[in-house]
Design a protein around this motif. Structure first.
Motif, PDB file in Angstrom:
ATOM      1  N   SER A  34      -5.825  26.238  26.109  1.00 14.18           N
ATOM      2  CA  SER A  34      -5.799  24.947  25.423  1.00 14.18           C
ATOM      3  C   SER A  34      -5.464  23.812  26.384  1.00 14.18           C
ATOM      4  CB  SER A  34      -4.774  24.977  24.279  1.00 14.18           C
ATOM      5  OG  SER A  34      -3.444  25.005  24.780  1.00 14.18           O
ATOM      6  N   ARG A  35      -4.870  24.134  27.537  1.00 19.29           N
ATOM      7  CA  ARG A  35      -4.555  23.126  28.551  1.00 19.29           C
ATOM      8  C   ARG A  35      -5.689  22.973  29.567  1.00 19.29           C
ATOM      9  NH1 ARG A  35      -1.391  22.964  25.338  1.00 19.29           N
ATOM     10  NH2 ARG A  35      -2.446  20.982  25.133  1.00 19.29           N
ATOM     11  N   ILE A  36      -6.388  24.072  29.858  1.00 18.28           N
ATOM     12  CA  ILE A  36      -7.363  24.075  30.958  1.00 18.28           C
ATOM     13  C   ILE A  36      -8.780  23.747  30.493  1.00 18.28           C
ATOM     14  CG2 ILE A  36      -8.452  25.529  32.715  1.00 18.28           C
ATOM     15  CD1 ILE A  36      -5.830  27.040  32.958  1.00 18.28           C
ATOM     16  N   VAL A  37      -9.190  24.314  29.343  1.00 15.57           N
ATOM     17  CA  VAL A  37     -10.585  24.178  28.910  1.00 15.57           C
ATOM     18  C   VAL A  37     -11.014  22.727  28.728  1.00 15.57           C
ATOM     19  CG1 VAL A  37     -12.180  24.665  27.008  1.00 15.57           C
ATOM     20  CG2 VAL A  37     -10.729  26.487  27.918  1.00 15.57           C
ATOM     21  N   PRO A  38     -10.189  21.815  28.155  1.00 11.72           N
ATOM     22  CA  PRO A  38     -10.640  20.423  28.043  1.00 11.72           C
ATOM     23  C   PRO A  38     -11.005  19.809  29.388  1.00 11.72           C
ATOM     24  CG  PRO A  38      -8.724  20.779  26.646  1.00 11.72           C
ATOM     25  CD  PRO A  38      -8.887  22.019  27.479  1.00 11.72           C
ATOM     26  N   ARG A  39     -10.329  20.217  30.466  1.00 15.13           N
ATOM     27  CA  ARG A  39     -10.657  19.693  31.788  1.00 15.13           C
ATOM     28  C   ARG A  39     -11.962  20.296  32.313  1.00 15.13           C
ATOM     29  NH1 ARG A  39      -4.559  20.820  34.110  1.00 15.13           N
ATOM     30  NH2 ARG A  39      -3.441  19.525  32.568  1.00 15.13           N
ATOM     31  N   LEU A  40     -12.228  21.547  31.951  1.00 16.29           N
ATOM     32  CA  LEU A  40     -13.452  22.197  32.406  1.00 16.29           C
ATOM     33  C   LEU A  40     -14.692  21.608  31.754  1.00 16.29           C
ATOM     34  CD1 LEU A  40     -12.463  25.997  32.466  1.00 16.29           C
ATOM     35  CD2 LEU A  40     -12.808  24.474  34.424  1.00 16.29           C
ATOM     36  N   LEU A  41     -14.543  21.095  30.531  1.00 15.70           N
ATOM     37  CA  LEU A  41     -15.712  20.632  29.788  1.00 15.70           C
ATOM     38  C   LEU A  41     -16.425  19.472  30.471  1.00 15.70           C
ATOM     39  CD1 LEU A  41     -14.468  20.914  26.087  1.00 15.70           C
ATOM     40  CD2 LEU A  41     -16.213  22.284  27.237  1.00 15.70           C
ATOM     41  N   GLY A  42     -15.727  18.767  31.346  1.00 11.20           N
ATOM     42  CA  GLY A  42     -16.386  17.694  32.078  1.00 11.20           C
ATOM     43  C   GLY A  42     -17.308  18.208  33.165  1.00 11.20           C
ATOM     44  N   ARG A  43     -17.116  19.488  33.559  1.00 13.99           N
ATOM     45  CA  ARG A  43     -17.904  20.043  34.662  1.00 13.99           C
ATOM     46  C   ARG A  43     -18.797  21.215  34.246  1.00 13.99           C
ATOM     47  NH1 ARG A  43     -12.741  19.125  37.133  1.00 13.99           N
ATOM     48  NH2 ARG A  43     -12.139  21.289  36.754  1.00 13.99           N
ATOM     49  N   ASP A  48     -20.930  23.204  31.043  1.00 13.88           N
ATOM     50  CA  ASP A  48     -21.515  23.053  29.711  1.00 13.88           C
ATOM     51  C   ASP A  48     -20.731  23.872  28.693  1.00 13.88           C
ATOM     52  OD1 ASP A  48     -23.810  22.323  27.865  1.00 13.88           O
ATOM     53  OD2 ASP A  48     -23.871  24.518  27.776  1.00 13.88           O
ATOM     54  N   GLY A  49     -20.328  23.216  27.611  1.00 14.45           N
ATOM     55  CA  GLY A  49     -19.495  23.880  26.603  1.00 14.45           C
ATOM     56  C   GLY A  49     -20.175  25.076  25.974  1.00 14.45           C
ATOM     57  N   GLY A  50     -21.500  25.021  25.780  1.00 19.13           N
ATOM     58  CA  GLY A  50     -22.216  26.133  25.178  1.00 19.13           C
ATOM     59  C   GLY A  50     -22.158  27.379  26.036  1.00 19.13           C
ATOM     60  N   ARG A  51     -22.350  27.197  27.333  1.00 16.79           N
ATOM     61  CA  ARG A  51     -22.283  28.346  28.232  1.00 16.79           C
ATOM     62  C   ARG A  51     -20.856  28.886  28.344  1.00 16.79           C
ATOM     63  NH1 ARG A  51     -26.692  25.551  29.412  1.00 16.79           N
ATOM     64  NH2 ARG A  51     -28.514  26.632  30.255  1.00 16.79           N
ATOM     65  N   LEU A  52     -19.878  28.002  28.228  1.00 23.22           N
ATOM     66  CA  LEU A  52     -18.489  28.443  28.215  1.00 23.22           C
ATOM     67  C   LEU A  52     -18.228  29.311  26.987  1.00 23.22           C
ATOM     68  CD1 LEU A  52     -16.122  27.830  30.161  1.00 23.22           C
ATOM     69  CD2 LEU A  52     -15.349  26.109  28.528  1.00 23.22           C
ATOM     70  N   GLY A  77     -11.199  35.020  26.229  1.00 26.92           N
ATOM     71  CA  GLY A  77     -12.466  34.669  25.595  1.00 26.92           C
ATOM     72  C   GLY A  77     -12.311  33.704  24.446  1.00 26.92           C
ATOM     73  N   ALA A  78     -11.347  33.967  23.558  1.00 23.32           N
ATOM     74  CA  ALA A  78     -11.137  33.076  22.414  1.00 23.32           C
ATOM     75  C   ALA A  78     -10.740  31.688  22.886  1.00 23.32           C
ATOM     76  CB  ALA A  78     -10.068  33.667  21.490  1.00 23.32           C
ATOM     77  N   GLY A  79      -9.910  31.610  23.930  1.00 22.58           N
ATOM     78  CA  GLY A  79      -9.513  30.309  24.454  1.00 22.58           C
ATOM     79  C   GLY A  79     -10.688  29.514  24.996  1.00 22.58           C
ATOM     80  N   MET A  80     -11.709  30.198  25.492  1.00 21.08           N
ATOM     81  CA  MET A  80     -12.892  29.520  26.020  1.00 21.08           C
ATOM     82  C   MET A  80     -13.832  29.060  24.909  1.00 21.08           C
ATOM     83  SD  MET A  80     -13.640  32.193  29.140  1.00 21.08           S
ATOM     84  CE  MET A  80     -15.164  31.442  29.691  1.00 21.08           C
ATOM     85  N   ILE A  81     -13.669  29.615  23.707  1.00 17.54           N
ATOM     86  CA  ILE A  81     -14.597  29.303  22.617  1.00 17.54           C
ATOM     87  C   ILE A  81     -14.120  28.151  21.751  1.00 17.54           C
ATOM     88  CG2 ILE A  81     -15.632  30.195  20.487  1.00 17.54           C
ATOM     89  CD1 ILE A  81     -15.657  32.967  21.781  1.00 17.54           C
ATOM     90  N   PHE A  82     -12.842  28.137  21.383  1.00 16.13           N
ATOM     91  CA  PHE A  82     -12.400  27.290  20.277  1.00 16.13           C
ATOM     92  C   PHE A  82     -12.603  25.794  20.517  1.00 16.13           C
ATOM     93  CE2 PHE A  82      -9.670  30.924  18.773  1.00 16.13           C
ATOM     94  CZ  PHE A  82     -10.329  31.055  17.562  1.00 16.13           C
ATOM     95  N   ILE A  83     -12.278  25.289  21.699  1.00 17.80           N
ATOM     96  CA  ILE A  83     -12.372  23.837  21.912  1.00 17.80           C
ATOM     97  C   ILE A  83     -13.824  23.349  21.929  1.00 17.80           C
ATOM     98  CG2 ILE A  83     -11.899  21.983  23.564  1.00 17.80           C
ATOM     99  CD1 ILE A  83      -9.227  23.294  24.110  1.00 17.80           C
ATOM    100  N   PRO A  84     -14.721  23.944  22.726  1.00 10.80           N
ATOM    101  CA  PRO A  84     -16.120  23.498  22.638  1.00 10.80           C
ATOM    102  C   PRO A  84     -16.739  23.768  21.270  1.00 10.80           C
ATOM    103  CG  PRO A  84     -15.926  25.424  24.085  1.00 10.80           C
ATOM    104  CD  PRO A  84     -14.538  24.935  23.815  1.00 10.80           C
ATOM    105  N   LEU A  85     -16.259  24.803  20.580  1.00 12.65           N
ATOM    106  CA  LEU A  85     -16.752  25.079  19.228  1.00 12.65           C
ATOM    107  C   LEU A  85     -16.446  23.912  18.308  1.00 12.65           C
ATOM    108  CD1 LEU A  85     -17.812  26.982  16.989  1.00 12.65           C
ATOM    109  CD2 LEU A  85     -15.488  27.910  16.810  1.00 12.65           C
TER     110      LEU A  85
END
Length: 502
Positions: free
Chosen positions: A327-336, A338-342, A380-388
């Motif tokens: 929940s701390r890291i994924v929002p920063r990754l979304l800028g670099r 693609d959320g769908g591939r994440l 895996g769940a942490g990588m899904i919820f925010i872009p979802l």
């Protein structure tokens, strides 16, 4: 389990809070209480089953009764805050939740405990949306609101871990009943503080979609009841067929009501967008996988590996820790990235974790058989919820933002209850087959064998659920189509930042 229905940006012009820091403390403690309630009870399931003579299949209703009431009435609770004033609704919800917790802690029978859990769900559905909206009204857009949302996210993500540990401590050292009693002093303090520091918001005009709320909640409840009863009565039982029939009729009625309602609880136009539908279906399946894994892994850790409730609670820390970190890291990754591939990568990790859990046997060990799957699932769940969440809310009109984000939470609760109901059916069928096959003459050892067989079958069902989640994500993201990645709207990320998926 929190409400993500938030006030529109302009709503921050409401009556200012007298003590913003105290208001934030009240809201954070409320969220912690709701989160603790789910996980405290989850870890105490084996003790509750023994104390109140639940059957293995009916035990799931301790979780489902709360989830269905909370999820089914969440949107109605949010509407109540709009129409009646959020301070009044918040205090009412906390009061109902507190009284229900006391009733549940004192419950001498399984039936009374389930009634208390329903009341807790109703109280949570009333209080949670009002609490989050009060936070948005108290802190204007900017650094103060982001800081408040960050603290809310911390409580939401970390509260589940705290609940598992606290539940284990209370169950081990005192009684499972204190997992419910602990809410009583907290709730009383919240009501007193809310009366002192919360300012009332002016009521809006409109009306309740009571018919929509009732038909949707009763329809889903009928389907879940049908799946759970199949585990004991079989597919041809009259009550099972009646439950499925009633559920389908009620849900069809719900759709007709929503098509004609002037203020529908679920605007059907939200389902016209393919990406949003895929996101909703993903939430339904993913949380069903997660609830099933939590429920049956708790049974395995205590019933087969012989761990104490406290040790079982601590056993989930690898998963909850990774969810919190994500929940701390994924929002920063979304800028670099693609959320769908994440999301695809996350779903592969979740599926691998569930397949790994199907390899558990009566002789497995925690370090070699459980830690790895929990790490894969949490990552895996942490990588899904925010872009979802971003996909579910992208392109939503401002007037539908509350309903769209609230519906995502409803599907979280309903998906968990429905998924658990289906998996309980699988568990019950496998357990009956194991009993018929025979085994060890030692009663204690035989009970461990039967539980292991049932849990193994349930984990196979969860793995299928996870594979379906991966399929839906792939079909929704469609990675074979090249397109420019749209940025995730800030308004879409805010609800996820304050949501809990445990």
């Amino acid at each position: 389990m929190s409400a993500t229905s938030v006030a529109p940006s302009g709503a921050s012009t409401g009556t200012p809070a007298r003590r913003p820091s105290v208001v934030l403390a009240v809201i954070l403690v409320t969220q912690l209480m709701v989160i603790l309630d789910g996980t405290v009870v989850n870890i105490a399931m084996p003790k509750i089953q023994h104390a109140l003579d639940f059957s293995p299949s009916n035990l799931s209703w301790v979780q489902n009764a709360y989830a269905l009431a909370f999820g089914g009435l969440l949107l109605l609770g949010a509407r109540a805050g709009d129409l009646l004033g959020r301070r009044r609704v918040f205090i009412t919800g906390v009061t109902v939740f507190t009284a229900a917790s006391l009733l549940g802690g004192l419950a001498p029978t399984a039936e009374l405990l389930l009634a208390a859990r329903v009341l807790q769900g109703i109280g949570g559905a009333i209080a949670a949306p009002a609490a989050l909206t009060l936070l948005m009204l108290t802190f204007k857009e900017g650094p103060d609101r982001l800081k408040a949302l960050g603290l809310y996210s911390l409580v939401s993500s970390g509260g589940a871990s705290v609940g598992l540990v606290v539940g284990g401590m209370l169950t081990d050292w005192v009684s499972w009943r204190w997992g419910l009693f602990i809410n009583v002093p907290i709730g009383i303090g919240l009501v007193i503080a809310a009366r002192l520091v919360l300012a009332e918001t002016p009521p809006e005009t409109g009306k309740f979609d009571v018919a929509g709320a009732l038909t949707s909640t009763l329809g889903i409840t009928s389907l879940v009841y049908g799946f759970i009863r199949v585990a004991e009565a079989g597919w041809g039982a009259a009550e099972v067929l009646a439950a499925f029939g009633a559920g389908l009729v009620l849900l069809a009625t719900f759709v007709l009501i929503e098509r004609r309602a002037t203020h529908p609880i679920v605007p059907l136009r939200l389902f016209r967008d393919r990406d949003r539908v895929a996101a909703y279906l993903t939430m339904l399946l993913l949380v069903g996988t997660m609830f099933g894994m939590f429920f049956f892994l708790t049974q395995y850790l205590q019933g087969v590996l012989g761990l104490s409730p406290l040790a079982a609670g601590l056993s989930f820390l690898p998963l909850t820790g990774l969810l919190f970190t994500a929940s701390r890291i994924v929002p920063r990754l979304l800028g670099r990235v693609d959320g769908g591939r994440l999301m695809i990568a996350g779903a592969i990790s979740v599926t691998a974790g569930m397949i790994w859990l199907t390899r558990l046997t009566i002789d497995s060990h925690y370090l070699t058989g459980v830690v790895g799957p929990l790490v894969l699932f949490g990552l895996g769940a942490g990588m899904i919820f925010i872009p979802l969440t971003g996909r579910a809310l992208a392109g939503v009109q401002p007037e539908n933002a509350g309903a769209a984000s609230g519906l995502l939470n409803v599907l979280q609760q309903v998906g968990g209850a429905l998924g658990l109901g289906i998996l309980v059916t699988i568990f019950g069928t496998a357990s009956r087959s194991s009993i018929a096959d025979g085994g060890s003459a030692n009663p204690t050892e035989r009970a461990r064998e039967i539980l292991t067989d049932g849990v193994h079958a349930a984990f196979i069902g969860s793995a299928i659920y996870a594979a379906l989640t991966l399929t839906v994500i792939i079909l929704g993201v469609r990675p074979w189509i090249r397109r420019n990645a749209a940025p995730v709207p800030a308004t879409a990320l805010e609800p996820e930042a304050v949501d809990s998926h445990i």
